[in-house]
Design a protein around this motif. Structure first.
Motif, mmCIF file in Angstrom:
data_model
loop_
_atom_site.group_PDB
_atom_site.id
_atom_site.type_symbol
_atom_site.label_atom_id
_atom_site.label_comp_id
_atom_site.label_asym_id
_atom_site.label_seq_id
_atom_site.Cartn_x
_atom_site.Cartn_y
_atom_site.Cartn_z
ATOM 1 N N THR A 221 51.976 41.378 52.115
ATOM 2 C CA THR A 221 52.931 40.495 51.449
ATOM 3 C C THR A 221 52.963 39.141 52.143
ATOM 4 O O THR A 221 52.833 39.043 53.366
ATOM 5 C CB THR A 221 54.338 41.100 51.439
ATOM 6 N N VAL A 222 53.116 38.096 51.350
ATOM 7 C CA VAL A 222 53.192 36.727 51.843
ATOM 8 C C VAL A 222 54.448 36.098 51.269
ATOM 9 O O VAL A 222 54.611 36.019 50.036
ATOM 10 C CB VAL A 222 51.958 35.902 51.445
ATOM 11 N N GLU A 228 60.031 33.161 46.549
ATOM 12 C CA GLU A 228 58.948 33.896 45.900
ATOM 13 C C GLU A 228 58.147 34.700 46.928
ATOM 14 O O GLU A 228 58.080 34.332 48.102
ATOM 15 C CB GLU A 228 58.018 32.929 45.154
ATOM 16 N N VAL A 229 57.550 35.767 46.477
ATOM 17 C CA VAL A 229 56.725 36.628 47.331
ATOM 18 C C VAL A 229 55.436 36.954 46.586
ATOM 19 O O VAL A 229 55.460 37.260 45.390
ATOM 20 C CB VAL A 229 57.458 37.930 47.708
ATOM 21 N N ALA A 230 54.317 36.879 47.297
ATOM 22 C CA ALA A 230 53.027 37.273 46.736
ATOM 23 C C ALA A 230 52.520 38.484 47.496
ATOM 24 O O ALA A 230 52.754 38.626 48.702
ATOM 25 C CB ALA A 230 52.021 36.127 46.832
ATOM 26 N N THR A 231 51.819 39.358 46.801
ATOM 27 C CA THR A 231 51.228 40.542 47.427
ATOM 28 C C THR A 231 49.716 40.459 47.323
ATOM 29 O O THR A 231 49.162 40.402 46.219
ATOM 30 C CB THR A 231 51.714 41.830 46.759
ATOM 31 N N LEU A 232 49.064 40.404 48.469
ATOM 32 C CA LEU A 232 47.607 40.394 48.521
ATOM 33 C C LEU A 232 47.113 41.816 48.767
ATOM 34 O O LEU A 232 47.870 42.683 49.213
ATOM 35 C CB LEU A 232 47.111 39.479 49.640
ATOM 36 N N LEU A 489 46.409 32.164 42.535
ATOM 37 C CA LEU A 489 47.313 32.019 43.677
ATOM 38 C C LEU A 489 46.882 32.923 44.819
ATOM 39 O O LEU A 489 46.837 32.489 45.982
ATOM 40 C CB LEU A 489 48.750 32.332 43.267
ATOM 41 N N GLU A 490 46.531 34.177 44.534
ATOM 42 C CA GLU A 490 46.067 35.069 45.596
ATOM 43 C C GLU A 490 44.802 34.520 46.255
ATOM 44 O O GLU A 490 44.638 34.618 47.480
ATOM 45 C CB GLU A 490 45.792 36.468 45.039
ATOM 46 N N ALA A 505 50.341 24.557 53.133
ATOM 47 C CA ALA A 505 51.012 23.560 52.293
ATOM 48 C C ALA A 505 51.377 24.152 50.934
ATOM 49 O O ALA A 505 52.438 23.847 50.372
ATOM 50 C CB ALA A 505 50.116 22.339 52.118
ATOM 51 N N VAL A 506 50.503 25.000 50.395
ATOM 52 C CA VAL A 506 50.795 25.639 49.114
ATOM 53 C C VAL A 506 51.953 26.622 49.268
ATOM 54 O O VAL A 506 52.833 26.725 48.402
ATOM 55 C CB VAL A 506 49.541 26.343 48.572
ATOM 56 N N ILE A 507 51.997 27.352 50.374
ATOM 57 C CA ILE A 507 53.100 28.280 50.625
ATOM 58 C C ILE A 507 54.430 27.543 50.696
ATOM 59 O O ILE A 507 55.441 28.002 50.162
ATOM 60 C CB ILE A 507 52.842 29.060 51.936
#
Length: 524
Positions: A221-222, A228-232, A489-490, A505-507
């Motif tokens: 997870t990021v 917002e949260v992203a899962t790689l 995005l991932e 920077a994107v994060i």
């Protein structure tokens, strides 16, 4: 400033490039080839080049300058392949069109090349004498099986799916360093003694397949800004069910997904000097980006050349790349890679002794004419037109693309060589969004397997044109060299190494800006 490009690059004075190349670029020219052979990386013997004039170079410099106004689209931005651009179709055939500027007389060659690209090869001996020679070990029975609809491959989706558009490259450290002594910083490797340079997961009856690709994913997870949260998904690769005994203790494995096929001839027509102009191996300009050229040995011309194709820029020309795929992926001999047994090693004696398609009346399983037709087809798969170039969100995303440093590696535009006999690729303003150079992408994406000058942490910057049509063409949205990223995005969030600052920077950017950046990428 250099005002023309010499067809015979032995006439090019390397000192003349100092004033127009990026800092550190001259060092690449001096380092990769010894002085007696200078400047080898600029040699382009596969192209019939007409040198540029002074006025043309002035025009080129102006049109390629970075944008200053992000409120409007740049001139011709909607035509990423210049006059070769085709209209964007809303079907899976969007990547399967010929160059829009192709002369009518050449359309038959394109169609015949397409037929050979789609041909299903069969085992020998066979009554279909023009189509036998498959394997005995192989990854697919046709080019189209990996590059379905000329698009991007994907990792297997679940236990019932195969890995037909993905495989593992393999090698071991060592090899003969003297064989590539002409190329500075070349990393010597050798084929794995039993399995060669790539693993084949299919075989003819009576022969064991080399392996089964097994992938396990771990969620990562990021946390992003605005909650917002992203899962790689972090993959682990295993060469399971090995058919010919264990791998060498020092075997290095690298997963590869088949890339999309569009625009290859235009990438090949970018002047080598323009690519080398973006190199900065010592980061002399201090921007954190250290692009390096991969210099590889050409099987076609028996000389070092600038690598452009493949996920680590391991092939110098479209013809070389096509010939290598015929040999390694399908087991088809050809004028550049002549072994009729494909990738079978000396330890796989039954494989080498099996019937093959080379006969007294047929020297190679695909001859020079057939290889040339597939090369012509591959060079002329057209790039679709951009969509929504004037959309406000797309323009904002484009501004962020430049502001965060994405354009440092994904260089937006070039003007191709003026060519005598390739009107489709000749003197076109193109927008591929790549520098075709190697970059350290960090530990997260490292495969730890060198290829020519590329280290185990370096990858070639992939072109971005057409990336927004991936799901439409290929039926999925998997990106990066192994398809681990399930969205654009991932893919960004996996960037590390030289791209770490851009990723961060994107994060940190507001969620609306992240959405605009993705919207821009989807318009390409």
């Amino acid at each position: 400033m250099i005002v023309g490009y010499c067809q015979n690059t032995a006439d090019l004075n390397p000192r003349a490039v100092i004033s127009w190349m990026r800092p550190g670029s001259l060092a690449i020219l001096l380092a990769v080839i010894p002085a007696a052979a200078m400047p080898g990386p600029l040699d382009e013997p596969h192209l019939n080049i007409i040198p540029r004039t002074v006025s043309e170079q002035v025009r080129i410099d102006k049109i390629l300058s970075p944008p200053a106004d992000f409120s409007v689209a740049q001139p011709f931005e909607e035509m990423p392949a210049g006059a070769a651009t085709v209209r964007a179709r809303d079907t899976a055939d969007a990547f399967s069109q010929p160059s829009a500027n192709m002369p009518f007389a050449d359309e038959l060659d394109f169609k015949v090349g397409n037929g050979l690209f789609r041909k299903l090869w069969v085992s020998s001996p066979s009554s279909t004498l023009a189509s036998d020679g498959l394997g005995p070990l192989f990854n697919a029975r046709s080019c189209q099986r990996c590059h379905l609809k000329d698009g991007r491959g994907h990792p297997p989706e679940g236990p019932d799916d195969n890995a037909i558009s993905m495989f593992l490259r393999v090698s071991i450290p060592g090899g003969d360093p003297g064989a590539m002594a002409e190329i500075a910083d070349y990393i010597a490797t050798a084929p794995e003694p039993t399995y060669g340079t790539q693993l084949q997961d299919f075989s003819l009856p009576g022969h064991a397949a080399e392996y089964r690709l097994q992938i396990e994913y771990e969620d990562v997870t990021v946390a992003l800004s605005d909650g917002e949260v992203a899962t790689l998904r972090r993959p682990t690769y295993t060469a399971a069910d090995l058919g010919y005994g264990p791998l060498h203790d020092e075997a290095m494995l690298s997963p590869r997904v088949a890339p999309q096929m569009i625009g290859l001839g235009l990438l090949e027509a970018i002047p080598a000097a323009d690519i080398l102009a973006h190199t900065d191996p010592n980061d002399d300009d201090g921007d954190g980006i250290s692009g390096r050229a991969n210099i590889v040995w050409s099987a076609e011309f028996d000389m070092p050349m600038l690598g452009r194709f493949g996920l680590k820029a391991g092939a110098p020309t479209v013809r070389h790349q096509s010939a290598g795929a015929f040999a390694g992926d399908i087991g088809i001999s050809n004028p550049l890679f002549t072994d009729p047994w494909g990738e079978c090693t000396s330890r796989q004696s039954d494989c080498r002794a099996a019937p093959h398609g080379d006969r007294d009346d047929r020297v190679y399983e695909i001859d020079g004419e057939g290889l040339d037709l597939v090369t012509f087809y591959s060079r002329n798969l057209a790039v679709p037109a951009r969509r929504d170039v004037d959309d406000r969100q797309v323009l904002r995303g484009k501004e962020l693309f430049h502001a965060t440093g994405c354009a440092s590696c994904h260089v937006p535009s070039y003007v191709t060589h003026r060519l005598e006999d390739q009107p489709e690729q000749s003197f076109q303003l193109i927008w591929p969004y790549t520098d075709l150079l190697l970059h350290d992408m960090g530990d997260g994406l490292a495969d730890h397997r060198p290829e020519a000058r590329a280290t185990g942490r370096e990858w070639r910057t992939p072109p971005l044109w057409g990336i927004g049509l991936t799901e439409q063409v290929s039926g999925h949205s998997y990106f990066l060299h192994d398809g681990r990223a399930r969205s654009l995005l991932e893919a960004i969030l996996w960037h590390g190494g030289e791209a770490q600052a851009t990723r961060d920077a994107v994060i940190d950017m507001p969620a609306g800006d992240r959405a605009a950046l993705i919207r821009f990428l989807e318009s390409l």
